[in-house]
Design a protein around this motif. Structure first.
Motif, short mmCIF file in Angstrom:
data_model
loop_
_atom_site.label_atom_id
_atom_site.label_comp_id
_atom_site.label_asym_id
_atom_site.label_seq_id
_atom_site.Cartn_x
_atom_site.Cartn_y
_atom_site.Cartn_z
N GLY A 204 0.81 -1.21 0.00
CA GLY A 204 0.00 0.00 0.00
C GLY A 204 0.84 1.26 0.00
O GLY A 204 0.32 2.36 0.20
N GLY A 205 2.14 1.13 -0.26
CA GLY A 205 3.05 2.27 -0.24
C GLY A 205 3.30 2.85 -1.62
O GLY A 205 2.68 2.50 -2.63
N PRO A 224 -3.64 5.38 -12.54
CA PRO A 224 -4.33 5.32 -11.24
C PRO A 224 -5.49 6.30 -11.16
O PRO A 224 -5.44 7.41 -11.72
CB PRO A 224 -3.21 5.69 -10.25
CG PRO A 224 -1.95 5.37 -10.95
CD PRO A 224 -2.20 5.61 -12.40
N GLY A 225 -6.55 5.87 -10.47
CA GLY A 225 -7.71 6.73 -10.27
C GLY A 225 -7.48 7.77 -9.21
O GLY A 225 -6.44 7.82 -8.55
N ARG A 226 -8.51 8.62 -9.02
CA ARG A 226 -8.37 9.73 -8.09
C ARG A 226 -8.10 9.25 -6.67
O ARG A 226 -7.31 9.86 -5.94
CB ARG A 226 -9.64 10.58 -8.12
CG ARG A 226 -9.61 11.74 -7.12
CD ARG A 226 -10.89 12.55 -7.16
NE ARG A 226 -11.07 13.17 -8.46
CZ ARG A 226 -12.11 13.95 -8.77
NH1 ARG A 226 -13.07 14.13 -7.87
NH2 ARG A 226 -12.21 14.49 -9.97
N ALA A 231 -4.41 9.17 -2.20
CA ALA A 231 -3.68 8.37 -1.21
C ALA A 231 -2.18 8.55 -1.37
O ALA A 231 -1.44 8.70 -0.39
CB ALA A 231 -4.07 6.89 -1.35
N ARG A 232 -1.70 8.54 -2.63
CA ARG A 232 -0.27 8.76 -2.88
C ARG A 232 0.17 10.12 -2.34
O ARG A 232 1.24 10.24 -1.73
CB ARG A 232 -0.01 8.70 -4.39
CG ARG A 232 1.44 9.01 -4.78
CD ARG A 232 1.53 9.50 -6.21
NE ARG A 232 0.81 10.77 -6.37
CZ ARG A 232 0.61 11.37 -7.55
NH1 ARG A 232 1.04 10.79 -8.66
NH2 ARG A 232 -0.04 12.52 -7.61
N ASP A 233 -0.65 11.15 -2.55
CA ASP A 233 -0.27 12.49 -2.09
C ASP A 233 -0.13 12.54 -0.58
O ASP A 233 0.77 13.20 -0.05
CB ASP A 233 -1.32 13.50 -2.55
CG ASP A 233 -1.29 13.73 -4.06
OD1 ASP A 233 -0.30 13.32 -4.70
OD2 ASP A 233 -2.25 14.30 -4.60
N LEU A 234 -1.01 11.83 0.15
CA LEU A 234 -0.88 11.80 1.60
C LEU A 234 0.42 11.12 2.01
O LEU A 234 1.15 11.62 2.89
CB LEU A 234 -2.07 11.06 2.23
CG LEU A 234 -1.97 10.87 3.75
CD1 LEU A 234 -1.95 12.22 4.48
CD2 LEU A 234 -3.11 10.01 4.27
N LEU A 235 0.74 9.98 1.39
CA LEU A 235 2.00 9.30 1.73
C LEU A 235 3.19 10.19 1.43
O LEU A 235 4.16 10.24 2.20
CB LEU A 235 2.11 7.99 0.94
CG LEU A 235 1.09 6.90 1.26
CD1 LEU A 235 1.38 5.66 0.42
CD2 LEU A 235 1.10 6.54 2.73
N LEU A 236 3.15 10.90 0.31
CA LEU A 236 4.24 11.81 -0.04
C LEU A 236 4.36 12.94 0.98
O LEU A 236 5.47 13.32 1.39
CB LEU A 236 4.03 12.39 -1.43
CG LEU A 236 4.29 11.45 -2.62
CD1 LEU A 236 3.87 12.12 -3.92
CD2 LEU A 236 5.77 11.06 -2.69
N ASP A 237 3.22 13.49 1.42
CA ASP A 237 3.27 14.57 2.40
C ASP A 237 3.86 14.09 3.72
O ASP A 237 4.69 14.78 4.33
CB ASP A 237 1.86 15.12 2.64
CG ASP A 237 1.33 15.92 1.46
OD1 ASP A 237 2.12 16.19 0.52
OD2 ASP A 237 0.13 16.27 1.46
N ALA A 276 -5.67 7.86 8.88
CA ALA A 276 -5.59 8.40 7.53
C ALA A 276 -4.65 7.57 6.67
O ALA A 276 -4.94 7.27 5.49
CB ALA A 276 -5.13 9.85 7.58
N LEU A 277 -3.51 7.17 7.23
CA LEU A 277 -2.55 6.36 6.47
C LEU A 277 -3.13 4.99 6.16
O LEU A 277 -2.89 4.44 5.08
CB LEU A 277 -1.25 6.20 7.26
CG LEU A 277 -0.33 7.42 7.28
CD1 LEU A 277 0.86 7.17 8.21
CD2 LEU A 277 0.18 7.73 5.87
N SER A 278 -3.90 4.42 7.09
CA SER A 278 -4.50 3.12 6.84
C SER A 278 -5.44 3.20 5.65
O SER A 278 -5.41 2.35 4.76
CB SER A 278 -5.25 2.65 8.09
OG SER A 278 -5.95 1.45 7.82
N GLY A 279 -6.31 4.21 5.64
CA GLY A 279 -7.23 4.35 4.52
C GLY A 279 -6.51 4.53 3.20
O GLY A 279 -6.88 3.93 2.18
N ALA A 280 -5.47 5.37 3.21
CA ALA A 280 -4.71 5.61 1.99
C ALA A 280 -4.01 4.34 1.52
O ALA A 280 -4.06 3.98 0.33
CB ALA A 280 -3.70 6.73 2.23
N ALA A 281 -3.35 3.67 2.45
CA ALA A 281 -2.59 2.47 2.07
C ALA A 281 -3.50 1.36 1.58
O ALA A 281 -3.16 0.63 0.64
CB ALA A 281 -1.76 1.99 3.26
#
Length: 811
Positions: A204-205, A224-226, A231-237, A276-281
């Protein structure tokens, strides 16, 4: 000099002329992103990319890197995802220039001298394509190569050739790509369920987003969809702020950094960030897993494979077929006219072990109607079939949840979705824990009269979390609401509510109270008999007891390693057995202790030396007889800890020595300890060795504190990296059985914890009658039954004294 970066909120330094200038300019950017928050993570990444692009292009022009050579960026700089301390990944391309070695040295050495991390290579176009064909990592980097300086046509030629070769050869490389991803997932673990997730390499990374991009370049998937991009943007932040705060490259979010990162990103605390990370991942992980399956189906067919007829759709259930190894809708299936179709698809997937096709999930999400209330019987039956499928349930529910279907079936699920646990013993988010519990409950359905209630109760037992208040109390009303919607009758609704309200009653009683006292059993039976769920069903108390026993096992197994143990199983079974006896009208008296062997008492009374004997082997029971006096329990617990024996329970009583004391003196009292133990590893030690060391402790020649400290240095259990110990907490309860009190300590486990805490209580002159130890992963709950001389228990001051001592020992 400075100019304004369009993504920033303040001035950004520009025009660095040397690599040292580049380092200084980056330091200014990071300072701007610090205390005053003038640059957010998005603007900071953009500024860093612009800064490095400018320096690299300026320096390349200055050294003559203009014609027949070009500089391209891959990795984070190539994707414009540069974090503050990311290495630069650069490729110098050329078409045979004679001075390429000079250019390379003049390009790389200033960066090295400035201490900038650099991964570099020099390639001709042919070499670049060949390396990409041989090395998967190099290929994935070159697919996203971005021109920085020099001959742009050369960069475009190489990038186009690598992409064309990737598309042409994907059939032969797909298995390597998929195996590498799954191997990484197994090794690193899931971001969604890790205390300290690896934001880049975890399941999920960010590397999974790169995987999806690579499959899209091969024209096997769409981009990749929205949801994945967000989710990628959150991990990057998070990764950007983690670099900035740590002052060095870091991909693993450590527990001690999470609160600060969350505050900087204005997400709340570390638990909010974890959610938040769980949902994104999980969004990324689901997209990557579905992407691999879809891409495999879309691989180009060549040779004889292209001549074969398409796979036949094999019927599996009404409106459900197998197609290309996935569960799909039959051509005549109509979700709008079949309210149970979503659950039938899910149950079929779980039963067969096949994944649900992505197209089927999205079609159902678009066309399936809301189930009317109460659900039709067919829909509830399909839900029970799904829950009874066991381990296959987990992936199916995950796919339903990620596409919005599970939330439509259970709107209450939103409160627990991606909710991180507050207890270190739990390894899953709350929603995943509930699904895991249902999967384990499926193993136990033959042991209860109402397997349907066990399955649904397991799925909902923690549904009250995330809503404030006592989750058992809140969960009872939420469960009853759901049960009515599912179509259960009122007696079953009440029973399900009672299961959730009392799901902790049996495990907490079994591991923290004295099961030999009738009052303990009476309290459990009266608690169950007083519930609406028990009163509304014939034999309801016994049925509720059976359901709670099964739920306790499933809940423990779904919590994490070590929470369900043979010792806990024995205690829970004994508690349930005695409660059933009470329900059957049998008289429940105190279980008498086994008589102490007279020879042990006589040996202690005559010589004063302690005696040790193992009376049972499974579970192991060690009988210790010593001259009565202070410090007996702490000494025994410490010696057992030195020999790697884990104490689960201890009973203390006083016996009288033989009546032949000189000059008519009173017979010498002896202390008798019965301790239930299990070896942490290996077998049971020699009783003679335990006897000798206990004698040394009691005569002062062996200092337990020092010996245990050495043992802890060598063998202490290791917390996950960066995880901080949970602050200890002490609670008081009345002990109905003895009229005394129970002091309960919750803390991080340590070697010799029982010794330390018992010693603290003994120093306060507390009269300990019994002890129970419940180990939950890296946490422990120690309960002590304390005899009281005063009616109503010890005074408030006395309680504070004992509590202070115990907490100090636990720390």
């Amino acid at each position: 000099m400075s100019s304004t970066n369009p993504g920033a909120t303040g001035p950004v330094p520009t025009a660095p002329t040397s690599a040292q200038d580049l380092v200084r300019a980056k330091a200014v950017l990071l300072a701007q992103a610090g205390g005053r928050r003038r640059l957010g993570p998005v603007a900071l990444r953009a500024a860093l990319v612009d800064l490095h692009d400018f320096w690299l292009s300026s320096h390349a022009q200055a050294i003559g890197l203009t014609e027949r050579a070009s500089l391209v960026a891959v990795g984070a700089l190539g994707r414009r995802e540069l974090a503050p301390y990311s290495d630069l990944d650069l490729v110098l391309l050329h078409d045979g220039r004679k001075d390429i070695e000079r250019l390379a040295e003049q390009m790389w050495y200033p960066l090295w001298d400035a201490g900038i991390g650099l991964d570099h290579s020099v390639r001709t176009p042919g070499q670049a394509v060949q390396v990409a064909a041989m090395d998967l990592r190099a290929a994935l980097g070159l697919l996203e190569a971005r021109h920085i300086a020099g001959d742009e046509s050369l960069s475009d030629t190489v990038r186009g050739a690598v992409r064309q070769a990737w598309r042409a050869g994907i059939r032969g490389r797909f298995d390597e790509l998929a195996d590498a991803a799954r191997g990484r997932w197994t090794k690193v673990g899931e971001i969604a369920h890790r205390v300290e997730p690896d934001l880049k390499n975890g399941h999920g990374g960010l590397r999974d987003v790169h995987l999806i991009d690579a499959l899209a370049v091969a024209q096997l998937l769409d981009r990749p969809g929205r949801d994945v991009l967000e989710a990628r943007d959150l991990l990057l932040d998070v990764r950007t702020e983690l670099h900035r705060l740590a002052g060095r490259p870091r991909d693993v979010l450590r527990a001690q950094d999470a609160d600060e990162v969350a505050a900087v990103l204005e997400i709340g605390d570390r638990f909010d960030l974890a959610r938040a990370l769980s949902g994104a991942a999980r969004a990324i992980a689901f997209a990557a897993e579905v992407g691999l399956r879809s891409a495999r189906s879309a691989l180009p067919r060549r040779g004889l494979a292209a001549l074969r007829r398409p796979p036949v759709r094999r019927p599996l259930a009404a409106g459900v077929v197998e197609h290309l190894g996935e569960v799909a809708l039959a051509r005549d299936a109509a979700a709008a006219r079949d309210p149970a179709l979503v659950l039938r698809v899910a149950a079929t997937a779980a039963r067969t072990g096949l994944p649900v096709a992505a197209g089927t999930l999205h079609h159902l999400a678009d066309t399936a109607p809301e189930l009317r209330e109460p659900w039709p019987r067919a829909a509830r039956d399909e839900l029970l079939s799904l829950l009874g499928a066991g381990r296959a349930l987990v992936d199916v529910v995950e796919s339903l949840d990620r596409t919005g279907l599970w939330g439509r079936l259970f709107p209450e699920w939103g409160a627990v979705r991606d909710l991180p646990p507050r207890d270190r013993a739990h390894i899953w988010t709350v929603d995943r824990h509930l699904v895991e519990a249902a999967a384990f409950a499926a193993r136990l359905t033959t042991q209860v009269a109402r397997p349907d209630l066990l399955l649904v109760g397991a799925l909902l037992h923690d549904i009250g979390k995330g809503r404030g208040g006592d989750h058992s109390v809140v969960g009872e009303s939420v469960t009853q609401q759901i049960a009515r919607r599912l179509g259960f009758g009122e007696p079953d609704v009440a029973l399900l509510g009672a299961m959730v309200a009392h799901h902790l009653l049996l495990p907490h009683t079994a591991t923290r109270r004295d099961l030999d006292d009738p009052a303990t059993i009476t309290r459990v039976v009266e608690t169950l008999a007083a519930t609406d769920g028990a009163r509304k069903v014939d034999g309801g108390t016994g049925l509720l007891l059976d359901l709670l026993e099964g739920l306790a096992e499933a809940d423990s197994l779904a919590t994490g390693p070590g929470v369900w143990s043979p010792w806990k199983q024995t205690l829970l079974g004994e508690l349930a057995r005695r409660c059933r006896s009470a329900l059957a009208g049998e008289r429940i008296g105190r279980v008498p202790s086994e008589p102490v062997a007279p020879d042990l008492v006589a040996a202690v009374a005559a010589g004063g030396r302690p005696q040790v004997r193992f009376t049972k082997r499974e579970p192991a029971t060690v009988l210790i007889v010593v001259a009565d006096g202070p410090g007996v329990l702490s000494a025994a617990a410490g010696v057992l800890a030195l020999h790697s024996l884990e104490v689960h329970a201890a009973e203390l009583e006083t016996a009288t020595g033989p009546g032949d004391a000189p000059d008519g003196a009173e017979p010498s009292p002896v202390a008798v300890l019965r301790l239930t133990v299990s070896p942490r590893f290996g077998g049971l030690p020699d009783p003679a060795l335990l006897r000798a060391e206990l004698g040394r402790v009691l005569d002062g020649s062996l200092v337990l504190g020092e010996a245990l400290a050495r043992k802890e240095r060598d063998y202490a259990p290791v917390l996950p990296p960066g995880e901080v110990p949970t602050p200890p907490r002490a609670l008081w309860f009345d002990d109905e059985a003895t009229g005394g009190v129970v002091l309960e300590l919750r803390a991080t486990d340590r070697i010799g914890m029982l010794h330390r805490v018992a010693a603290a209580l003994e120093a306060c002159n507390a009269q300990i009658q019994w002890a129970r130890v419940a180990t939950l992963g890296s946490s422990v709950v120690d309960s002590f039954g304390i005899r009281c001389r005063l009616e109503g228990g010890p005074t408030a001051a006395r309680r504070r004294e004992m509590e202070t001592a115990v907490l100090a020992a636990a720390r």
